[in-house]
Design a protein around this motif. Structure first.
Motif, PDB file in Angstrom:
ATOM      1  N   ALA A 277       0.829  -1.207   0.000  1.00 33.18           N
ATOM      2  CA  ALA A 277       0.000   0.000   0.000  1.00 33.18           C
ATOM      3  C   ALA A 277       0.865   1.260   0.000  1.00 33.18           C
ATOM      4  O   ALA A 277       0.489   2.282  -0.577  1.00 33.18           O
ATOM      5  CB  ALA A 277      -0.926  -0.001   1.215  1.00 33.18           C
TER       6      ALA A 277
ATOM      7  N   ARG B 185      -0.715  -2.304  -9.292  1.00 34.62           N
ATOM      8  CA  ARG B 185      -1.034  -3.187  -8.173  1.00 34.62           C
ATOM      9  C   ARG B 185      -1.278  -4.621  -8.610  1.00 34.62           C
ATOM     10  O   ARG B 185      -0.910  -5.572  -7.922  1.00 34.62           O
ATOM     11  CB  ARG B 185      -2.257  -2.625  -7.437  1.00 34.62           C
ATOM     12  CG  ARG B 185      -2.482  -3.193  -6.064  1.00 34.62           C
ATOM     13  CD  ARG B 185      -3.525  -2.365  -5.323  1.00 34.62           C
ATOM     14  NE  ARG B 185      -2.981  -1.076  -4.921  1.00 34.62           N
ATOM     15  CZ  ARG B 185      -3.718  -0.031  -4.570  1.00 34.62           C
ATOM     16  NH1 ARG B 185      -5.032  -0.126  -4.601  1.00 34.62           N
ATOM     17  NH2 ARG B 185      -3.155   1.098  -4.206  1.00 34.62           N
TER      18      ARG B 185
ATOM     19  N   ILE C 240       0.658   7.841  -5.674  1.00 31.91           N
ATOM     20  CA  ILE C 240       0.022   7.309  -4.473  1.00 31.91           C
ATOM     21  C   ILE C 240      -0.593   8.427  -3.637  1.00 31.91           C
ATOM     22  O   ILE C 240      -1.512   8.212  -2.863  1.00 31.91           O
ATOM     23  CB  ILE C 240       1.029   6.481  -3.635  1.00 31.91           C
ATOM     24  CG1 ILE C 240       1.599   5.334  -4.483  1.00 31.91           C
ATOM     25  CG2 ILE C 240       0.383   5.903  -2.390  1.00 31.91           C
ATOM     26  CD1 ILE C 240       2.647   4.505  -3.784  1.00 31.91           C
TER      27      ILE C 240
ATOM     28  N   LEU D 206      -6.315  -3.994  -0.506  1.00 28.05           N
ATOM     29  CA  LEU D 206      -5.647  -2.792  -0.998  1.00 28.05           C
ATOM     30  C   LEU D 206      -6.633  -1.880  -1.712  1.00 28.05           C
ATOM     31  O   LEU D 206      -6.514  -0.650  -1.642  1.00 28.05           O
ATOM     32  CB  LEU D 206      -4.505  -3.165  -1.946  1.00 28.05           C
ATOM     33  CG  LEU D 206      -3.168  -3.573  -1.309  1.00 28.05           C
ATOM     34  CD1 LEU D 206      -3.290  -4.943  -0.642  1.00 28.05           C
ATOM     35  CD2 LEU D 206      -2.073  -3.631  -2.360  1.00 28.05           C
TER      36      LEU D 206
ATOM     37  N   PRO E 115      -6.628   1.598   1.564  1.00 30.74           N
ATOM     38  CA  PRO E 115      -5.168   1.727   1.626  1.00 30.74           C
ATOM     39  C   PRO E 115      -4.660   2.035   3.037  1.00 30.74           C
ATOM     40  O   PRO E 115      -3.589   1.578   3.425  1.00 30.74           O
ATOM     41  CB  PRO E 115      -4.889   2.902   0.675  1.00 30.74           C
ATOM     42  CG  PRO E 115      -6.053   2.916  -0.259  1.00 30.74           C
ATOM     43  CD  PRO E 115      -7.226   2.482   0.559  1.00 30.74           C
TER      44      PRO E 115
ATOM     45  N   ALA F  66      -5.096  -1.405   5.062  1.00 26.68           N
ATOM     46  CA  ALA F  66      -4.905  -2.629   4.273  1.00 26.68           C
ATOM     47  C   ALA F  66      -4.328  -3.751   5.122  1.00 26.68           C
ATOM     48  O   ALA F  66      -4.696  -4.923   4.974  1.00 26.68           O
ATOM     49  CB  ALA F  66      -3.984  -2.346   3.082  1.00 26.68           C
TER      50      ALA F  66
END
Length: 509
Positions: free
Chosen positions: A166, A174, A249, A396, A400, A403
């Protein structure tokens, strides 16, 4: 964002592979090591126990005789352990494994995944190398204790890796990087079965435990030097990758001020219930195969230990190939807008449940046709690889921030089946006959199908409300921000005050 040291920037020039990929590779090797240490006993136990001598009078199934597929021999050991006791021994690992899941996830979220993962694998390696001593000194009792302690160490693996992924892996990568990491389970099972068969055929059985435990220690040393909990704490990540991760992210730091885990919201969330259901189904089928397939090959099909290791590993070769391929396909489907994240996860999970359920039962009706049985089990486990682009990535997708906790809950509850299934198999197969094993596979068929239907109805690939606010970069200087706010307010006050004084002066004149 904290400033990166100059020596780290200089060192980063020597790394061709991005640090997030290095982390994924080390995560893959972490799971690989974890699984080799976990499954090697499933092979070793076939040479530890006194081999059951089934005669036509004892069993209602034809005896499988050696053929051209196997020219070796299978001999037992010196320990008179019943099928039920063997099931208890094989399931004891998961007693410890369950216990450390949630603590492992919480520790990883609070302090980072690096040491939570690393120390867990190291402790598992230590107890693996102590296993021969436990068997020789204390028999089955000490073996059970050592397996429980191994499980305690390994229980932090998946929650810690979820937190690391994460923090390091952007959403559009991912599928492939997540599937790469989680694929370590299949490769570890391949290596554990294949190499155990070779080593048990060539060396004394303790060598298996020393070898795989030693690999775990070597992995720990390399991991500690190469990997960090998040990009902001990594001293020799390339600045370009650091900026890329910050953009993709939204943070490259760990949130050290997360609000308390919203347990009620998580545990009453319907997609979470669906995720737990799918995990139970996956683990029920997977643990039967991982833990007991070598026993089926040995007791029913009468494979020698060397052939057992080879043919028990083939299904996981296919599973690994499918898991990696399905990750790329899932990413492509989401990126091209062919399917939403939710529907992609559902399709992959359905394929990974209904397919194995059918082929698992089919293998039990193939009788003593060894070639057909191996082919059917290989297809069965191959299709199960699609789980790793399906429900395995749901924690995920859903949160996040939490996770690690979601992975801990789902994997921990699912791991209860690791306690139940090996023991249940031992109880259901007292004579190790084909008809008894067929019942085992029909039960697995039912569990896989029911849990997959629940997932396909209520699962979600979207961020859930309990995820709360986005993670904030831990490098923010809150004192500086507070001083800046104070200064702005002071300027505003002084400006308003001077305007008022000027207006008063005009009126007085």
């Amino acid at each position: 964002m904290t400033q990166q040291p100059q020596w780290g920037i200089n060192l980063s020039r020597y790394f061709v592979i991005p640090q997030r990929v290095i982390l994924a590779i080390m995560g893959f090797l972490a799971i690989l090591n974890a699984y080799t240490m976990r499954v090697c006993l499933s092979q070793a136990i076939t040479v530890l126990v006194i081999k059951k001598n089934i005669t036509d009078e004892d069993s209602d199934v034809a005896i499988c005789e050696p053929d051209e597929l196997d020219d070796g021999s299978s001999s037992g050991g010196i320990y008179d352990w019943s099928e039920e006791l063997q099931g208890l021994i094989l399931s004891s690992f998961y007693i410890g494994y369950i216990v450390t899941h949630i603590p492992g996830g919480l520790l990883a979220e609070k302090f980072g995944g690096k040491w939570t993962l690393g120390l867990g694998i190291l402790s598992t390696a230590a107890f693996t190398m102590l296993t021969p001593l436990a068997i020789e000194k204390g028999g089955s009792d000490w073996l059970i204790v050592s397996r429980v302690l191994m499980g305690l160490g390994e229980g932090t693996t998946f929650p810690a890796l979820s937190v690391l992924l994460a923090a390091w892996v952007p959403a559009n990568e991912r599928g492939k990087l997540g599937a790469l990491v989680l694929g370590g389970g299949q490769v570890g099972t391949i290596m554990g079965n294949l190499l155990s068969g070779v080593f048990l055929d060539s060396y004394d059985w303790p060598f298996v435990f020393y070898f795989f435990g030693g690999l775990g220690v070597i992995w720990f040393v390399i991991f500690v030097f190469l990997c960090y909990s998040d990009p902001s704490s990594h001293p020799f990540i390339k600045p370009s990758e650091r900026e890329y991760l910050a953009k993709e992210i939204g943070t490259i730091g760990r949130n050290e001020s997360l609000p308390p885990t919203p347990w009620k919201a998580i545990l009453t969330n319907l997609p979470m219930f669906a995720l737990v259901s799918a995990q139970i189904g996956h683990d029920w089928g997977f643990y039967i195969m991982v833990t007991d397939l070598p026993k089926y090959m040995s007791d029913v099909l009468q494979f020698s230990i060397k052939a057992n290791g080879l043919y028990s590993s083939l299904p996981y070769v296919m599973m690994w190939i499918v898991s990696v391929g399905s990750g790329f396909i899932a990413d492509w489907m989401i990126r091209k807008g062919i399917m939403s994240t939710t529907n992609t996860r559902k399709v992959m999970t359905g394929l990974a449940a209904f397919g194995p359920a059918i082929f698992m039962v089919g293998a039990s009706y193939a009788g003593c046709d060894r070639v057909l049985v191996v082919i059917l089990f290989t297809i069965c486990m191959g299709l199960m690889g699609a789980y790793y682009a399906g429900m395995k990535l749901s924690p995920l997708d859903m949160s996040p921030n939490y996770a690690g906790t979601l992975m801990a809950i789902t994997n921990g509850i699912g791991a209860i089946t690791g306690v139940i299934t090996p023991y249940l198999v031992g109880v259901m197969t007292p004579n190790a006959s084909l008809l008894e094993w067929r019942t085992v596979f029909w039960v697995a068929f039912g569990v896989l199908c029911v849990t997959a239907v629940i997932y396909c109805l209520w699962a979600s690939g979207e961020v859930q409300p309990f995820n709360n606010a986005p993670i904030q970069p831990r490098s923010v200087d809150f004192e500086a921000e507070e001083r800046k706010t104070t200064d702005l307010k002071s300027l505003e006050y002084n400006g308003n005050n001077s305007t008022t004084v000027h207006q008063r002066g005009e009126r007085s004149s």
